[in-house]
Scaffold this motif. Sequence first.
Motif, PDB file in Angstrom:
ATOM      1  N   CYS A  45      -8.061   0.502 -12.049  1.00 21.34           N
ATOM      2  CA  CYS A  45      -6.947  -0.108 -12.770  1.00 21.34           C
ATOM      3  C   CYS A  45      -7.475  -0.575 -14.135  1.00 21.34           C
ATOM      4  O   CYS A  45      -8.687  -0.636 -14.350  1.00 21.34           O
ATOM      5  N   GLY A  85      -7.549  -2.050  -5.335  1.00 23.67           N
ATOM      6  CA  GLY A  85      -6.372  -1.528  -4.657  1.00 23.67           C
ATOM      7  C   GLY A  85      -5.072  -1.617  -5.439  1.00 23.67           C
ATOM      8  O   GLY A  85      -4.034  -1.174  -4.975  1.00 23.67           O
ATOM      9  N   LYS A  86      -5.099  -2.171  -6.638  1.00 22.69           N
ATOM     10  CA  LYS A  86      -3.890  -2.253  -7.461  1.00 22.69           C
ATOM     11  C   LYS A  86      -3.604  -0.874  -8.055  1.00 22.69           C
ATOM     12  O   LYS A  86      -4.487  -0.041  -8.166  1.00 22.69           O
ATOM     13  N   PRO A  87      -2.359  -0.634  -8.475  1.00 21.98           N
ATOM     14  CA  PRO A  87      -2.032   0.682  -9.037  1.00 21.98           C
ATOM     15  C   PRO A  87      -2.743   0.922 -10.363  1.00 21.98           C
ATOM     16  O   PRO A  87      -2.938   0.005 -11.156  1.00 21.98           O
ATOM     17  N   ASP A  92      -4.294   4.328  -6.363  1.00 25.82           N
ATOM     18  CA  ASP A  92      -4.743   2.948  -6.210  1.00 25.82           C
ATOM     19  C   ASP A  92      -6.165   2.820  -6.733  1.00 25.82           C
ATOM     20  O   ASP A  92      -6.979   3.739  -6.609  1.00 25.82           O
ATOM     21  N   GLN A 108       0.799  -1.209   0.000  1.00 24.76           N
ATOM     22  CA  GLN A 108       0.000   0.000   0.000  1.00 24.76           C
ATOM     23  C   GLN A 108       0.838   1.269   0.000  1.00 24.76           C
ATOM     24  O   GLN A 108       0.293   2.352   0.061  1.00 24.76           O
TER      25      GLN A 108
END
Length: 74
Positions: A59, A44-46, A39, A23
């Motif tokens: 994403c 929550g992934k870039p 994020d 994170q």
Amino acid sequence: MPGTDEDDEKRTDREEQMDREEQTDRTDDDGTGGPPFADCVHCGKPTEYPADRPGALLCPHCEWLEAQRSACSG
């Protein structure tokens, strides 16, 4: 001994540490020192967007899923 509460706590602590490391602010990995990436609000992934960009950012995978959900079926 496997399966004890102590082993579960150690595993949980390790997983929490890995989550915290994931994170952290991400910067461009090609060495250009770009801004940190935002994020994804779903997973929550870039994303491909800088962290200071307004709005709900997704994403590429979640963008594709959202486009499929909102597409006309017919």
